[in-house]
Design an enzyme around this catalytic site. Structure first.
Site, PDB file in Angstrom:
ATOM      1  CG  HIS A  80      -1.812   1.218   1.228  1.00 46.12           C
ATOM      2  ND1 HIS A  80      -2.965   1.277   0.478  1.00 46.12           N
ATOM      3  CD2 HIS A  80      -1.714   2.409   1.855  1.00 46.12           C
ATOM      4  CE1 HIS A  80      -3.539   2.451   0.658  1.00 46.12           C
ATOM      5  NE2 HIS A  80      -2.795   3.158   1.498  1.00 46.12           N
ATOM      6  CB  CYS A  81       1.930   3.529  -2.473  1.00 43.46           C
ATOM      7  SG  CYS A  81       2.929   4.997  -2.686  1.00 43.46           S
ATOM      8  N   PRO A  82       1.085   5.249   0.457  1.00 47.08           N
ATOM      9  CG  PRO A  82       2.290   6.120   2.254  1.00 47.08           C
ATOM     10  CD  PRO A  82       2.209   4.937   1.340  1.00 47.08           C
ATOM     11  CG  ASN A  87      -5.064   2.268  -5.290  1.00 49.21           C
ATOM     12  OD1 ASN A  87      -5.512   1.318  -4.655  1.00 49.21           O
ATOM     13  ND2 ASN A  87      -5.406   2.521  -6.538  1.00 49.21           N
TER      14      ASN A  87
END
Length: 165
Positions: free
Chosen positions: A4-6, A10
């Protein structure tokens, strides 16, 4: 799912990994460009009189020290950001070439330490890269659009499922 990439709010997975890698690539280029601009400004300053620069007046403050501190802070920030983005970019490319997400790499490492061998068939590296970036020309891999050649008259299907929300 890879992670998960802040930054993009997403999860990064098979369907959006190309766009995430392009994001990292162009962000790294922007950091390199910022480093170049700061170094150029720092090493070859423009000889201009600034309105706030009052030489010869008692108690006057020179903008030179403020500009120098600003250049140093911007340079350190762009170097740190560029290194961070480059490490993530490298990790993503390695995960494509090895055909394993970091979660799978950790699982395989733990199984290997437990003396259970993991059999994994390897595809050619270019085939793995084409699975992520598309089957078009390699130069098209840098563009944030689908540049793959059109299919021969067959209907084109989307990778994304059509959910009715």
């Amino acid at each position: 799912m890879d992670h998960h990439c802040p930054w993009i709010n997403n999860c990064v997975g098979e369907l959006n990994q190309k766009y995430f890698i392009q994001f990292l690539f162009y962000t790294g280029l922007a950091s390199l460009y910022a480093m170049g601009l700061v170094l150029t400004t720092w090493l070859w300053p423009v000889d201009r009189s600034f309105p706030g620069k009052m030489e010869g007046v008692a108690g006057g403050v020179s903008n030179n020290h403020v500009q120098m501190a600003h250049c140093i802070i911007l340079l350190v920030e762009s170097i740190l950001f560029g290194v961070f983005v480059t490490v993530i970019f490298y990790d993503q490319v390695v995960s494509i070439i090895t055909d394993e997400t970091p979660i799978e790499q950790l699982r395989n490492r733990l199984l290997k330490e437990a003396r259970r061998e993991v059999v994994h068939t390897r595809k050619p590296k270019i085939a793995l890269l084409r699975e992520v970036f598309g089957r078009g020309f390699v130069i098209c891999w840098f563009f944030p659009c689908n540049c793959s050649p059109p299919s021969g008259g067959a209907p084109a299907y989307s990778y994304l499922p059509n959910y009715d929300v």
